[in-house]
Design an enzyme around this catalytic site. Structure first.
Site, PDB file in Angstrom:
ATOM      1  N   ARG A   1      10.488  97.362  62.188  1.00 58.82           N
ATOM      2  CA  ARG A   1      11.566  97.283  61.186  1.00 58.82           C
ATOM      3  C   ARG A   1      12.932  97.164  61.883  1.00 58.82           C
ATOM      4  O   ARG A   1      13.231  97.870  62.832  1.00 58.82           O
ATOM      5  CB  ARG A   1      11.540  98.523  60.302  1.00 58.82           C
ATOM      6  CG  ARG A   1      12.631  98.577  59.218  1.00 58.82           C
ATOM      7  CD  ARG A   1      13.878  99.279  59.683  1.00 58.82           C
ATOM      8  NE  ARG A   1      14.879  99.411  58.627  1.00 58.82           N
ATOM      9  CZ  ARG A   1      16.116  99.848  58.818  1.00 58.82           C
ATOM     10  NH1 ARG A   1      16.515 100.180  60.015  1.00 58.82           N
ATOM     11  NH2 ARG A   1      16.972  99.931  57.825  1.00 58.82           N
ATOM     12  N   VAL A   2      13.757  96.269  61.382  1.00 52.19           N
ATOM     13  CA  VAL A   2      15.128  96.120  61.877  1.00 52.19           C
ATOM     14  C   VAL A   2      16.058  96.207  60.674  1.00 52.19           C
ATOM     15  O   VAL A   2      15.772  95.634  59.617  1.00 52.19           O
ATOM     16  CB  VAL A   2      15.303  94.761  62.602  1.00 52.19           C
ATOM     17  CG1 VAL A   2      16.768  94.493  62.920  1.00 52.19           C
ATOM     18  CG2 VAL A   2      14.465  94.725  63.877  1.00 52.19           C
ATOM     19  N   GLY A   3      17.163  96.915  60.816  1.00 49.61           N
ATOM     20  CA  GLY A   3      18.111  97.053  59.712  1.00 49.61           C
ATOM     21  C   GLY A   3      19.263  96.077  59.825  1.00 49.61           C
ATOM     22  O   GLY A   3      19.123  94.986  60.391  1.00 49.61           O
ATOM     23  N   ASP A   4      20.401  96.478  59.300  1.00 57.42           N
ATOM     24  CA  ASP A   4      21.580  95.613  59.293  1.00 57.42           C
ATOM     25  C   ASP A   4      22.354  95.643  60.598  1.00 57.42           C
ATOM     26  O   ASP A   4      23.073  94.689  60.926  1.00 57.42           O
ATOM     27  CB  ASP A   4      22.530  96.076  58.178  1.00 57.42           C
ATOM     28  CG  ASP A   4      22.989  97.528  58.407  1.00 57.42           C
ATOM     29  OD1 ASP A   4      22.144  98.358  58.814  1.00 57.42           O
ATOM     30  OD2 ASP A   4      24.181  97.810  58.199  1.00 57.42           O
TER      31      ASP A   4
ATOM     32  N   GLY B   1      20.160 100.022  55.841  1.00 55.76           N
ATOM     33  CA  GLY B   1      20.457  98.658  56.260  1.00 55.76           C
ATOM     34  C   GLY B   1      19.938  97.575  55.340  1.00 55.76           C
ATOM     35  O   GLY B   1      20.563  96.514  55.192  1.00 55.76           O
TER      36      GLY B   1
ATOM     37  N   THR C   1      27.392 101.430  57.872  1.00 56.27           N
ATOM     38  CA  THR C   1      26.389 102.442  58.182  1.00 56.27           C
ATOM     39  C   THR C   1      25.611 102.724  56.897  1.00 56.27           C
ATOM     40  O   THR C   1      26.113 102.474  55.803  1.00 56.27           O
ATOM     41  CB  THR C   1      27.035 103.731  58.730  1.00 56.27           C
ATOM     42  OG1 THR C   1      26.034 104.706  58.984  1.00 56.27           O
ATOM     43  CG2 THR C   1      28.051 104.312  57.767  1.00 56.27           C
ATOM     44  N   GLY C   2      24.402 103.223  57.023  1.00 60.98           N
ATOM     45  CA  GLY C   2      23.602 103.524  55.840  1.00 60.98           C
ATOM     46  C   GLY C   2      22.312 102.724  55.803  1.00 60.98           C
ATOM     47  O   GLY C   2      21.884 102.182  56.822  1.00 60.98           O
TER      48      GLY C   2
ATOM     49  N   THR D   1      24.736 105.734  62.425  1.00 57.83           N
ATOM     50  CA  THR D   1      25.055 104.540  63.201  1.00 57.83           C
ATOM     51  C   THR D   1      26.536 104.516  63.569  1.00 57.83           C
ATOM     52  O   THR D   1      27.384 104.820  62.726  1.00 57.83           O
ATOM     53  CB  THR D   1      24.759 103.300  62.328  1.00 57.83           C
ATOM     54  OG1 THR D   1      23.353 103.286  62.095  1.00 57.83           O
ATOM     55  CG2 THR D   1      25.193 102.020  62.990  1.00 57.83           C
TER      56      THR D   1
HETATM   57  C1  SD4 Z   1      19.849 100.890  59.729  1.00 62.92           C
HETATM   58  N1  SD4 Z   1      22.166 101.001  59.160  1.00 62.92           N
HETATM   59  O1  SD4 Z   1      19.035 100.782  60.621  1.00 62.92           O
HETATM   60  C2  SD4 Z   1      21.180 101.513  60.055  1.00 62.92           C
HETATM   61  C3  SD4 Z   1      21.004 102.983  60.087  1.00 62.92           C
HETATM   62  C4  SD4 Z   1      22.094 103.790  59.524  1.00 62.92           C
HETATM   63  O2  SD4 Z   1      22.628 105.534  58.158  1.00 62.92           O
HETATM   64  O3  SD4 Z   1      23.245 103.482  59.583  1.00 62.92           O
HETATM   65  N2  SD4 Z   1      21.733 104.845  58.880  1.00 62.92           N
HETATM   66  O4  SD4 Z   1      19.611 100.555  58.569  1.00 62.92           O
END
Ligand code: SD4
Length: 331
Positions: free
Chosen positions: A219-222, A245, A242-243, A191
């Site tokens: 699905r939706v992340g952060d 979410g 990032t990571g 991200t």
């Molecule tokens: C998510 N944070 O959709 C984003 C994806 C991401 O490392 O950053 N992945 O959760």
């Protein structure tokens, strides 16, 4: 109703409601802001972003250095990666969900706390531009799925097939096992979250992603959630993530980091505390990555992650650098 008009109508009420608790809740914030604002501004303007997205920070710098504002800088900066078909984690060419649909998440926030976001947007190559339209042309903050897509067409965006042959083939391969297992530091980029301060000293941020590969439909992340994947307060600073979410949402990570800076922590200390809060909620599970970056009003930066390997780009008068982030774990 246009957003600006809507804000104008509600501003008297909002100002009264928000100012009092803010001052009451954070010790002596006015003194802190004064200290920060009086310090050297040699690091301004500045653009920073998650991972080694050097072309994105270069674009943002071009905008800032020619006198452009931080909102345009982060917008145009992250678009470079949305348009990069070789980047399978952001925008066009991103990896799909487990049903084979590419669904994009993005948000943007300006110096006045205006913000806009799109969630699970399909068939549109530049979700960050749609998020900005949500911010500027609607009374809302978030539009999701079909509604977001419909809005994009109304705003003149074109329908685009976002699933490249490469991402499609990888998805076909993945279906043989269909195991959902997020990979740590996938290809050393992911991200893109970007923060910038312009020559006026104003801060803005943007965050855009195709989300976790092979996620469940819907699905939706952060990343498109204001406060989780991104937060900016022009009096204090900004943060982005990032990571995985889900873990960032659970601690409202970016908002937390900005509030920690408001209370006097440096961007580095605030990012470290943000990661530690996540670790504290995952005592038995550390096989996932989170990376935070942050910036304060003086252009000081910080970054921290769980596993080594996360890097972040900074672009200032001093140069354009890919910096390794400190990590909670050694491997
Ligand atoms: C998510 N944070 O959709 C984003 C994806 C991401 O490392 O950053 N992945 O959760």
């Amino acid at each position: 109703m246009k957003r600006r008009k809507f804000l104008k109508n509600s501003s008297t009420l909002t100002a009264g409601m928000i100012t009092a608790p803010l001052i009451a809740s954070s010790g002596s914030p006015l003194k802190e802001f004064r200290t920060m604002n009086n310090a050297s501004k040699s690091n301004i303007p500045i653009a920073i972003c998650t991972w080694d997205f050097g072309n994105a920070t270069a674009k943002a710098w071009e905008v800032l250095n020619s006198g452009g504002n931080s909102l345009d800088a982060v917008h145009q900066g992250v678009m470079v990666e949305e348009d990069n078909l070789d980047n399978q984690t952001v925008g066009n060419g991103g990896r799909p969900d487990r049903d084979g649909n590419v669904t994009l998440d993005a948000c943007i926030m300006d110096k006045d706390a205006n913000c806009g976001a799109v969630l699970a947007l399909q068939n549109i190559a530049n979700p960050i531009s749609v998020a900005r339209k949500v911010m500027e042309e609607t009374p809302h903050v978030m539009l999701v799925g079909k509604g977001a897509e419909q809005f994009a067409y109304e705003q003149g965006f074109e329908r685009t097939n976002l699933l490249t042959e490469k991402s499609k083939q990888e998805w076909e391969e993945w279906k043989k096992t269909s195991q959902y297992k997020p990979i740590i530091n996938i290809e050393n980029h992911d991200t893109i979250g970007m923060l910038a301060i312009d020559k006026n000293g104003d801060i803005a941020g943007a965050c855009t992603t195709s989300g976790m590969a092979y996620k469940m439909a819907g699905r939706v992340g952060d990343s498109p959630i204001i406060g989780a994947g991104l937060f900016v307060d022009n009096e204090v600073g900004g943060a982005t993530a990032t990571g995985v979410g889900e873990e960032v949402v659970r601690t409202v990570g970016s908002f937390l980091i900005v509030e920690l800076m408001r209370q006097g922590k440096s961007p580095q200390e605030a990012c470290e505390e943000g990661v530690k809060r996540i670790i504290a909620k995952n005592k038995d599970k550390q096989d996932f990555q989170i990376g935070f970056i942050a910036i304060n009003k003086n252009g000081e930066t910080g970054a921290y992650c769980i596993h080594p390997g996360f890097t972040y780009r900074t672009y200032t008068q001093e140069g354009h650098v890919n910096n390794p982030s400190g990590s909670y774990l050694e491997s």
